[in-house]
Design a protein around this motif. Sequence first.
Motif, PDB file in Angstrom:
ATOM      1  N   PRO A  28      -0.046  -6.059   1.616  1.00  0.00           N
ATOM      2  CA  PRO A  28      -1.447  -5.720   1.850  1.00  0.00           C
ATOM      3  C   PRO A  28      -1.768  -5.734   3.340  1.00  0.00           C
ATOM      4  O   PRO A  28      -1.277  -6.578   4.082  1.00  0.00           O
ATOM      5  CB  PRO A  28      -2.199  -6.838   1.113  1.00  0.00           C
ATOM      6  N   THR A  29      -2.608  -4.801   3.763  1.00  0.00           N
ATOM      7  CA  THR A  29      -2.876  -4.681   5.198  1.00  0.00           C
ATOM      8  C   THR A  29      -4.365  -4.704   5.512  1.00  0.00           C
ATOM      9  O   THR A  29      -4.790  -4.207   6.539  1.00  0.00           O
ATOM     10  CB  THR A  29      -2.296  -3.363   5.742  1.00  0.00           C
ATOM     11  N   ALA A  37      -5.004  -9.305   0.297  1.00  0.00           N
ATOM     12  CA  ALA A  37      -4.593  -9.568   1.676  1.00  0.00           C
ATOM     13  C   ALA A  37      -4.976 -10.990   2.085  1.00  0.00           C
ATOM     14  O   ALA A  37      -4.205 -11.694   2.738  1.00  0.00           O
ATOM     15  CB  ALA A  37      -5.231  -8.547   2.610  1.00  0.00           C
ATOM     16  N   SER A  66      -2.724 -13.464   0.374  1.00  0.00           N
ATOM     17  CA  SER A  66      -1.417 -13.410   1.022  1.00  0.00           C
ATOM     18  C   SER A  66      -1.465 -14.185   2.340  1.00  0.00           C
ATOM     19  O   SER A  66      -0.573 -14.987   2.655  1.00  0.00           O
ATOM     20  CB  SER A  66      -1.065 -11.945   1.254  1.00  0.00           C
ATOM     21  N   ALA A 107       3.509 -12.530   4.070  1.00  0.00           N
ATOM     22  CA  ALA A 107       3.236 -11.141   3.743  1.00  0.00           C
ATOM     23  C   ALA A 107       3.907 -10.826   2.411  1.00  0.00           C
ATOM     24  O   ALA A 107       5.106 -10.594   2.348  1.00  0.00           O
ATOM     25  CB  ALA A 107       3.778 -10.237   4.842  1.00  0.00           C
ATOM     26  N   LYS A 133      -8.290  -3.274   9.625  1.00  0.00           N
ATOM     27  CA  LYS A 133      -9.269  -3.152   8.543  1.00  0.00           C
ATOM     28  C   LYS A 133     -10.203  -1.970   8.812  1.00  0.00           C
ATOM     29  O   LYS A 133     -10.469  -1.161   7.923  1.00  0.00           O
ATOM     30  CB  LYS A 133     -10.065  -4.446   8.423  1.00  0.00           C
ATOM     31  N   SER A 158      -0.012  -2.659  -3.807  1.00  0.00           N
ATOM     32  CA  SER A 158      -0.607  -3.726  -2.993  1.00  0.00           C
ATOM     33  C   SER A 158      -2.047  -3.416  -2.615  1.00  0.00           C
ATOM     34  O   SER A 158      -2.680  -4.177  -1.896  1.00  0.00           O
ATOM     35  CB  SER A 158       0.220  -3.927  -1.722  1.00  0.00           C
TER      36      SER A 158
END
Lengths: 474, 488
Positions: free
Chosen positions: B321-322, A107, A110, A116, B329, A95
Amino acid sequence: MTRLVRTVSLAAVVAVSHSTIAMAQSEPPRPPAAPPRPFQFPAVQAHTLANGLRVYVVEDHSVQVVAVRAVPAVNELSDPAGREGLTQVMLSALSEGTTNQSAAQLAAASARIGTAVAPTAFTTVTPAFEAGLALMGDMLMHPSFDSLAIERRKAAQAASYRTINSRASTPARALFYALLDGREDAVARAQNATDAGVSAITRADVVSFYEAHVGPSTISLVIVGDVRDADALAAATRVFGGWRKAATAAEPVATLPAPKPTTIYLRDVGGDATYIYAGNVGPRRDAPDAFAAEVLGTIASSRFIRALRDRRALVYSGVVSVMWKPASRPSEFFGSTTVAASKADSVLTEWIALLRSLRDPSSVTQGELTNAITSRVGVLWTKTDGPDSVATRIVDALRDDLPPNYLAQYAAGVGAVTVPAVAAAAQKYIDLDHLVIVVTGDRKVLEPVLRAANIAPVVVVDSAGRPVASQDGP
Amino acid sequence: MRRSFIFCALAALDVGVATAQASSAPLRALPYTRFVLPNGLTAILNADHASPIAAVDVFYRIGFRDDKPGRFGMAHLCEHVMAEGSPNMKQPQSTFYRSLGGTSRRFAETSEDITHYYVSVPSHQLETVLWTEGDRLRHALSRADSATLAAIRPVVAQERANFENAPLEVAGSRSAVWFALFPEGHPYNNAAQSPLSDLANVTPADVKDACGPYYVPNNAVIAVSGDFDPAIARRWIEKYFGDIPRAAPVQRVSVGASSLSAEKRLVVEDARQTVPTLRMVWPGAAYDNPDRAALLALASCLSLARVASDGHFASVGVAPPTALGRLSKLLVQDRQLATRVMAENYDVQHAGIFEIEIHPRPNVALTTIETLVDSVLASIASQPVTKEELALYNGYNAVHLATSLQPRPARADTLAHDEVFAGDPAAYVQQAMRARSLTPADIERVRRKYLGAGRIVMSLVPAGKLELVSKPELPYTNATPPYATRSR
């Protein structure tokens, strides 16, 4: 005045009493049991794309939700020795960017669909299904494996292991598996993983692991929810149909040591908490008597709570059950609980007596069996409550090398178990002569208590299961 | 503190709100029937025939905050007594329910504000569950006898030991924050895990006196979700609960607001911790506080990572994804200083906690983390939260609304919770609607209002490693729970 009040009060008391009696007499009785509805697992449509990717679809239009899972043929049992955590690092690094999109772009994409989307899972509303699937596909098929991203994921995995290893129950569980399965076995290694192992993982490890084991022939795609079978298949084909990549499943081989005579392995971890794990190797998932063993576990667990919590108040909670593994591996028939150190001997004495009684062929009653079967089967409806739950059940089955609709077999199999079958399973799988009993806690309190109880030989061990000097001498 | 994002965002929604771009579509509450029996019992029914199960959740308005000084833990003890059966149920209800094919995460729980009993069963067993719950209420605390109390006390003690042995990161350090936020004398100061000495000499009469007034129909809410005919379910509820006498109205202690006039700096030492954690806490918004939506949006703009805590990610263990969320971030993605960042407004009935929790990487100074967090919070004044960030928040909310209410137990719990906490079983929809009308100015307003100087900064460090405390030159209180040094 006083007298009048007293009289009225007495009258009121009498009236209340009468009313209570009358009410008690007219209390509604327990309703008769309604006929049960046989469990049915929803219909699973199975497809295989030309490139080998398997697609399982379950339609459920009761909610406008679609749950998607990608099930790789690797899991924590696939981690190479000394690289524990590699599977998790590799999958989560997917990811962190692809050859088409940066991590930030993934991100943002998404977030734009409010979902998510992870490389192996997402659940969303119907209109966002295809966009989510496209994102998942990009992550699975085109990872960039940026070095910094891998370091981020390694750090997260290391933190996860630190958290697990800070739990008071971990030393007992890890030691139990190490003694039962052998320290080099995949299950034991997974249970004993540390952040140190994660630090040894390199980008090359991640890339080669992905190249070897992730590809269309080793992925199963599960789609459950508000989507027609044909549309789900078409979407899967659009996203994954052009994927060409060879891969093989990682097949860890069980290398269990020969069972040893029943022994209490005591590890000194200090503190007030005492954890006990006790059990032995159980059946394989595909064994003919697996369902009988499952019911046996339910009965054992029920008796455990009744005896140790309800009657003796020795524990707050605890469980005895079969811990199933993939079909190629034997399970464990074991139990665990936590207890005050001073009561560890009482708990073990009761526990072993309970196991011994289960081995008595006349021990299990028909009523007990009926309750256990009702419990095991009845709960299946709740376990398949909505697309997420159904998807999870299919994932569980596929990970264990079972058919996706395994729960249907399970319900039938458990429902057919008889009292003699449970008795036979007890004889076979409760091996009182070869129990691994692990106790962790304050050695100062535990060692004399356990030795005095004379339940089994007590060996004080270190974290690796190696004997250390006894307080009574070497 | 059991309520958070999951419960603010539970609803069914129209298909059109799948994307953030379409997040203005109308939200739709779960369909339900609500009625009140003459004896005051409130019932909420949500019929859905997709799966043949029924979830039953009975809330009683009694929690830790109702415990009296010297008798802390009584509400929890009463939960155990109530779970031991009744004159017509000769076994613990949980044992009985399991034999019906029922399941439940815990079967019963006590929190600051409520105690509830809940189970899911195959729907053909619904009537039996309603009979059982009716019997539990009809004969409330009937098992409060000396023998039962003697048997329960060690079980509660073991439960207490489990709490003490949990990592301080998830248990003890949160209690320390809680106590700092709600000082002695505040009803929410009543510890969830109270001194066992308070319960040592409790008699059956004490139990009945303390809890009896709360276990009455006019202090209860029952919610049922699943596969049943609402008319028949109503008849069953009337049959099994209807003749239980109404009692005197329950007088609960009033709960005042919590506030902090200045910063409190706390330190907790944990022998099992190897890497420090930083937790920054401000008094937040209660569940029905109109500001709650804006605080949740602010939390989301700081850390979208919280969506990763959804159940299905817990089961698969692979994070999405983060790279979004200002703090996430900066700290996780760009500067690589932390492995995890969480921002959240936790709420109970009459109070809230706005919390930022950071798990740094090894060897990263908490002082650095705290300074960066403060700089990000301060920068919101000059770089306000954007409409796009709010759209992302509402987009996630919209999808989460739909996906979280799949299981019937979540529906029953939500409907009962919102009835008790907000007086409206569908309050969650109103909250989601309120979130949609938020503007950047709303976020700035709550930031100024709530995230002020009065806060708690807690450093959770390995035992003996006080040099790792954030800004160690500032005065702090060592709030390490006594049991943490004894039991580790």
